[in-house]
Design a protein around this motif. Structure first.
Motif, PDB file in Angstrom:
ATOM      1  N   THR A 156       0.831  -1.206   0.000  1.00 28.41           N
ATOM      2  CA  THR A 156       0.000   0.000   0.000  1.00 28.41           C
ATOM      3  C   THR A 156       0.861   1.250   0.000  1.00 28.41           C
ATOM      4  N   ARG A 157       1.857   1.267   0.889  1.00 24.47           N
ATOM      5  CA  ARG A 157       2.740   2.435   0.954  1.00 24.47           C
ATOM      6  C   ARG A 157       3.503   2.623  -0.348  1.00 24.47           C
ATOM      7  N   LEU A 158       4.007   1.538  -0.888  1.00 28.74           N
ATOM      8  CA  LEU A 158       4.759   1.603  -2.135  1.00 28.74           C
ATOM      9  C   LEU A 158       3.859   2.040  -3.279  1.00 28.74           C
ATOM     10  N   GLY A 159       2.632   1.544  -3.317  1.00 30.23           N
ATOM     11  CA  GLY A 159       1.687   1.948  -4.349  1.00 30.23           C
ATOM     12  C   GLY A 159       1.384   3.434  -4.288  1.00 30.23           C
ATOM     13  N   ASP A 160       1.224   3.962  -3.069  1.00 27.60           N
ATOM     14  CA  ASP A 160       0.975   5.394  -2.916  1.00 27.60           C
ATOM     15  C   ASP A 160       2.167   6.211  -3.399  1.00 27.60           C
ATOM     16  N   ARG A 161       3.355   5.749  -3.067  1.00 28.03           N
ATOM     17  CA  ARG A 161       4.550   6.478  -3.491  1.00 28.03           C
ATOM     18  C   ARG A 161       4.738   6.407  -5.001  1.00 28.03           C
ATOM     19  N   ILE A 162       4.456   5.260  -5.580  1.00 25.79           N
ATOM     20  CA  ILE A 162       4.580   5.120  -7.039  1.00 25.79           C
ATOM     21  C   ILE A 162       3.561   6.025  -7.722  1.00 25.79           C
ATOM     22  N   SER A 163       2.355   6.106  -7.191  1.00 25.54           N
ATOM     23  CA  SER A 163       1.328   6.968  -7.758  1.00 25.54           C
ATOM     24  C   SER A 163       1.746   8.438  -7.687  1.00 25.54           C
TER      25      SER A 163
END
Length: 84
Positions: free
Chosen positions: A52-59
């Motif tokens: 989730t954290r990585l997805g938010d950062r990638i977004s």
């Protein structure tokens, strides 16, 4: 007690001991399965949190890259125009 009585007592004792050992192994294995299940759940929750954290950062990074691309396109379009 004669030989057949001793044999029967020995056989019953062996059966009871075997059943006790099997029951002991079963309870330990069940406890291990519960412990392992809890550990797997904890690791799965941590992995989901990281995803989730990585997805938010990638977004967020993707949004920034899109903005930079837009700025660069604007600059290149402005630079390509002849001065009047």
């Amino acid at each position: 007690m004669d030989a057949s009585g001793e044999f029967v007592v020995g056989l019953i004792t062996a059966i009871v001991l075997t059943a006790g050992v099997i029951w002991r192994f079963e309870t330990r294995i069940a406890g291990f399965e519960v412990c392992l299940g809890e550990r797997i759940s904890t690791v799965d929750a941590r992995i989901s949190d990281v995803e989730t954290r990585l997805g938010d950062r990638i977004s967020a990074l993707s949004d920034r890259v899109s903005r930079i691309e837009g700025l660069l396109e604007g600059c290149s379009a402005h630079a390509g125009k002849p001065e009047e």
